[in-house]
Design a protein around this motif. Structure first.
Motif, mmCIF file in Angstrom:
data_model
loop_
_atom_site.group_PDB
_atom_site.id
_atom_site.type_symbol
_atom_site.label_atom_id
_atom_site.label_comp_id
_atom_site.label_asym_id
_atom_site.label_seq_id
_atom_site.Cartn_x
_atom_site.Cartn_y
_atom_site.Cartn_z
ATOM 1 N N LEU A 21 45.888 27.878 23.627
ATOM 2 C CA LEU A 21 45.183 29.119 23.955
ATOM 3 C C LEU A 21 44.881 29.201 25.450
ATOM 4 C CD1 LEU A 21 43.823 31.698 22.874
ATOM 5 C CD2 LEU A 21 41.741 30.352 22.550
ATOM 6 N N ILE A 22 44.456 28.070 26.019
ATOM 7 C CA ILE A 22 44.167 28.060 27.455
ATOM 8 C C ILE A 22 45.440 28.268 28.264
ATOM 9 C CG2 ILE A 22 43.366 26.619 29.355
ATOM 10 C CD1 ILE A 22 41.415 25.316 27.401
ATOM 11 N N LEU A 23 46.530 27.575 27.889
ATOM 12 C CA LEU A 23 47.797 27.728 28.613
ATOM 13 C C LEU A 23 48.323 29.154 28.499
ATOM 14 C CD1 LEU A 23 49.651 24.392 27.740
ATOM 15 C CD2 LEU A 23 48.614 25.043 29.917
ATOM 16 N N GLY A 24 48.215 29.744 27.306
ATOM 17 C CA GLY A 24 48.669 31.128 27.140
ATOM 18 C C GLY A 24 47.861 32.092 27.989
ATOM 19 N N SER A 25 46.556 31.873 28.046
ATOM 20 C CA SER A 25 45.713 32.757 28.866
ATOM 21 C C SER A 25 46.071 32.630 30.342
ATOM 22 C CB SER A 25 44.239 32.415 28.643
ATOM 23 O OG SER A 25 43.884 32.566 27.273
ATOM 24 N N LEU A 26 46.276 31.373 30.804
ATOM 25 C CA LEU A 26 46.646 31.177 32.206
ATOM 26 C C LEU A 26 48.021 31.772 32.507
ATOM 27 C CD1 LEU A 26 45.428 27.518 32.813
ATOM 28 C CD2 LEU A 26 44.368 29.630 33.598
ATOM 29 N N TRP A 27 48.936 31.691 31.560
ATOM 30 C CA TRP A 27 50.263 32.267 31.771
ATOM 31 C C TRP A 27 50.201 33.786 31.884
ATOM 32 C CZ3 TRP A 27 54.809 30.351 33.104
ATOM 33 C CH2 TRP A 27 55.934 31.152 32.955
ATOM 34 N N ILE A 28 49.353 34.403 31.056
ATOM 35 C CA ILE A 28 49.203 35.860 31.123
ATOM 36 C C ILE A 28 48.539 36.270 32.437
ATOM 37 C CG2 ILE A 28 48.043 37.840 30.055
ATOM 38 C CD1 ILE A 28 48.393 36.409 27.369
ATOM 39 N N LEU A 29 47.558 35.493 32.867
ATOM 40 C CA LEU A 29 46.829 35.833 34.091
ATOM 41 C C LEU A 29 47.481 35.275 35.353
ATOM 42 C CD1 LEU A 29 43.182 35.216 32.852
ATOM 43 C CD2 LEU A 29 44.347 37.403 33.102
ATOM 44 N N ARG A 30 48.642 34.646 35.206
ATOM 45 C CA ARG A 30 49.297 34.000 36.353
ATOM 46 C C ARG A 30 49.511 34.930 37.533
ATOM 47 N NH1 ARG A 30 54.768 32.976 37.535
ATOM 48 N NH2 ARG A 30 55.288 34.128 35.648
ATOM 49 N N PRO A 31 49.941 36.201 37.355
ATOM 50 C CA PRO A 31 50.112 37.069 38.532
ATOM 51 C C PRO A 31 48.823 37.367 39.272
ATOM 52 C CG PRO A 31 51.287 37.945 36.615
ATOM 53 C CD PRO A 31 50.403 36.856 36.122
ATOM 54 N N PHE A 32 47.679 37.168 38.595
ATOM 55 C CA PHE A 32 46.402 37.514 39.216
ATOM 56 C C PHE A 32 45.619 36.286 39.680
ATOM 57 C CE2 PHE A 32 47.435 40.453 35.755
ATOM 58 C CZ PHE A 32 47.545 41.638 36.444
ATOM 59 N N LEU A 33 46.114 35.088 39.394
ATOM 60 C CA LEU A 33 45.333 33.893 39.706
ATOM 61 C C LEU A 33 45.102 33.735 41.208
ATOM 62 C CD1 LEU A 33 46.729 31.200 37.228
ATOM 63 C CD2 LEU A 33 44.546 32.402 37.153
ATOM 64 N N GLY A 34 46.151 33.993 42.000
ATOM 65 C CA GLY A 34 45.981 33.874 43.449
ATOM 66 C C GLY A 34 44.924 34.824 43.983
ATOM 67 N N ALA A 35 44.974 36.069 43.525
ATOM 68 C CA ALA A 35 43.983 37.047 43.975
ATOM 69 C C ALA A 35 42.584 36.684 43.494
ATOM 70 C CB ALA A 35 44.366 38.443 43.475
ATOM 71 N N VAL A 36 42.481 36.175 42.257
ATOM 72 C CA VAL A 36 41.169 35.783 41.732
ATOM 73 C C VAL A 36 40.587 34.634 42.552
ATOM 74 C CG1 VAL A 36 39.998 34.758 39.751
ATOM 75 C CG2 VAL A 36 41.614 36.615 39.399
ATOM 76 N N ILE A 37 41.421 33.646 42.879
ATOM 77 C CA ILE A 37 40.937 32.506 43.668
ATOM 78 C C ILE A 37 40.491 32.958 45.053
ATOM 79 C CG2 ILE A 37 41.620 30.337 44.748
ATOM 80 C CD1 ILE A 37 43.444 29.842 42.358
ATOM 81 N N TRP A 38 41.326 33.792 45.702
ATOM 82 C CA TRP A 38 40.970 34.266 47.035
ATOM 83 C C TRP A 38 39.699 35.108 47.002
ATOM 84 C CZ3 TRP A 38 41.879 32.672 51.589
ATOM 85 C CH2 TRP A 38 43.069 32.037 51.912
ATOM 86 N N ALA A 39 39.580 35.990 46.004
ATOM 87 C CA ALA A 39 38.385 36.821 45.909
ATOM 88 C C ALA A 39 37.140 35.963 45.698
ATOM 89 C CB ALA A 39 38.545 37.828 44.766
ATOM 90 N N THR A 40 37.256 34.946 44.850
ATOM 91 C CA THR A 40 36.118 34.053 44.612
ATOM 92 C C THR A 40 35.715 33.336 45.889
ATOM 93 O OG1 THR A 40 36.861 33.724 42.331
ATOM 94 C CG2 THR A 40 35.279 32.138 43.217
ATOM 95 N N MET A 41 36.690 32.828 46.626
ATOM 96 C CA MET A 41 36.387 32.126 47.874
ATOM 97 C C MET A 41 35.720 33.055 48.887
ATOM 98 S SD MET A 41 37.439 29.240 46.962
ATOM 99 C CE MET A 41 38.540 28.504 45.754
ATOM 100 N N VAL A 42 36.239 34.263 49.006
ATOM 101 C CA VAL A 42 35.683 35.210 49.984
ATOM 102 C C VAL A 42 34.262 35.594 49.609
ATOM 103 C CG1 VAL A 42 35.919 37.551 50.886
ATOM 104 C CG2 VAL A 42 37.927 36.091 50.719
#
Length: 363
Positions: A21-42
């Motif tokens: 379930l975790i791997l599937g969720s990360l795979w679905i959100l993969r295109p947005f992970l970079g933006a989510v990480i950058w937004a969190t850091m900012v």
């Protein structure tokens, strides 16, 4: 014996299902992970600034969020616009340089070149061959490399569109986090406490402090050095000062420093005959190139009480391992690991002695 086996099977299947379930969720959100990480850091790095701005805007979170979001857009749009304007304004000079290459006539090789050990004869032969072929021959030899450069440039321009989309998505996510940051922070802290008790919650707080330390120590230092270097280049009349400033900023973020840009500019200034401006730029290079030695430690200590070497190792290692986003991910991982390891070692110092080793009371 049947019940323990059934319990083991149930636990195993539950863990596998949760992992899938975790791997599937990360795979679905993969295109947005970079933006989510950058937004969190900012957002984590600039959260104190948002609160300061909110207090001066009659405690209106919406106004403060709008100003912070607009600032993020300007941080991207303004440098890109300046770079484009610089290229357009200097296009005539670039065309002139290209035409001058066809009329290039090299002088005879200097005498000291032949005295260079091992490679002196080869350098003289290559120089004489370049003199015989002239500018057109050099251009013909450089044509295959120029084609490779053009193909690389086209591919980079294609990825530039993806980068722009990712940045816009980062700005949108940052605006959402700005508007409801307290709730998200409380949820993450509750998750840390649920995962590892008080130690997990402290690890979450430490991660935020590490992000802020990197933003202050690495980001602010890079901005100060690149802006100061860009001003010095513009005053000295070095062409493409805007583009060189952007290159300096990326080099400072990568912990390589602005000297890789400023030193060639100093050499070019002396070579062009402007000795006075060359001396001025040399002094500026010495000051700007060593500015990070005292500015970065002060800013990092304001963000988190962590060793400077740990932060720098996290920045460089994270950059090499994860790319640009690793600038923040690397120090966070090392800071949390450093804190957990320190707490684990400290527990052994205060742990009670085993019952067999305790002194027995005399009757």
């Amino acid at each position: 014996m049947t019940e323990p086996r059934q319990e083991l099977a149930r636990v195993t299947l539950s863990v596998l299902s949760l992992g899938l379930l975790i791997l599937g969720s990360l795979w679905i959100l993969r295109p947005f992970l970079g933006a989510v990480i950058w937004a969190t850091m900012v957002v984590v790095a600039t959260w104190p600034l948002l609160l300061w701005l909110q207090r001066r805007l009659w405690n209106h979170r919406a106004l403060a969020t709008a100003i912070m979001t607009s600032t993020l857009l300007l941080v991207f749009v303004v440098p890109l616009t300046l770079a484009i304007v610089t290229i357009v304004s200097e296009s005539d000079r670039l065309i002139g340089w290209g035409r001058a290459l066809t009329n290039l006539r090299l002088s005879e090789p200097p005498e000291f070149l032949a005295k260079v050990p091992i490679i002196g004869a080869k350098l003289v032969a290559a120089w004489e061959q370049a003199v015989a072929s002239g500018g057109e021959g050099l251009i013909a030899k450089a044509a295959p490399y120029a084609n490779d450069i053009v193909r690389w440039f086209v591919s980079e321009m294609g990825s530039l569109g993806f980068i722009v989309v990712q940045f816009l998505l980062t700005v949108v996510l940052a605006a959402v986090m700005y508007s409801g940051g307290e709730g998200a922070a409380a949820a993450v802290r509750r998750f840390g406490r649920r995962l590892a008790g008080e130690r997990g919650e402290n690890a979450v707080v430490l991660a935020g402090q590490a992000i802020r330390a990197v933003a202050l120590g690495v980001g602010v230092t890079a901005i100060v050095q690149s802006v100061a270097g860009g001003i010095a280049l513009a005053i000295a009349g070095v062409p493409f000062a805007g583009l060189l400033t952007a290159v300096m900023f990326m080099l400072c973020i990568a912990q390589l420093g602005p000297i890789l840009v400023l030193l060639p500019a100093v050499i070019w200034t002396f070579w062009s005959g402007a000795t006075g401006w060359g001396i001025f730029l040399l002094v500026c290079t010495a000051v700007i190139g060593t500015m990070d030695n005292f500015l970065r430690p002060i800013l990092i200590k304001r963000g988190a009480d962590l060793p400077l070497l740990l932060i720098l190792a996290g920045v460089i290692g994270g950059l090499l391992a994860f790319g640009l986003v690793g600038i923040f991910v690397g120090p966070v991982v090392l800071a949390v690991a450093y804190k957990l390891l320190g707490d684990w070692i400290a527990e052994a110092d205060v742990a009670p002695a085993p019952a067999s080793e305790r002194p027995t009371a005399r009757r």
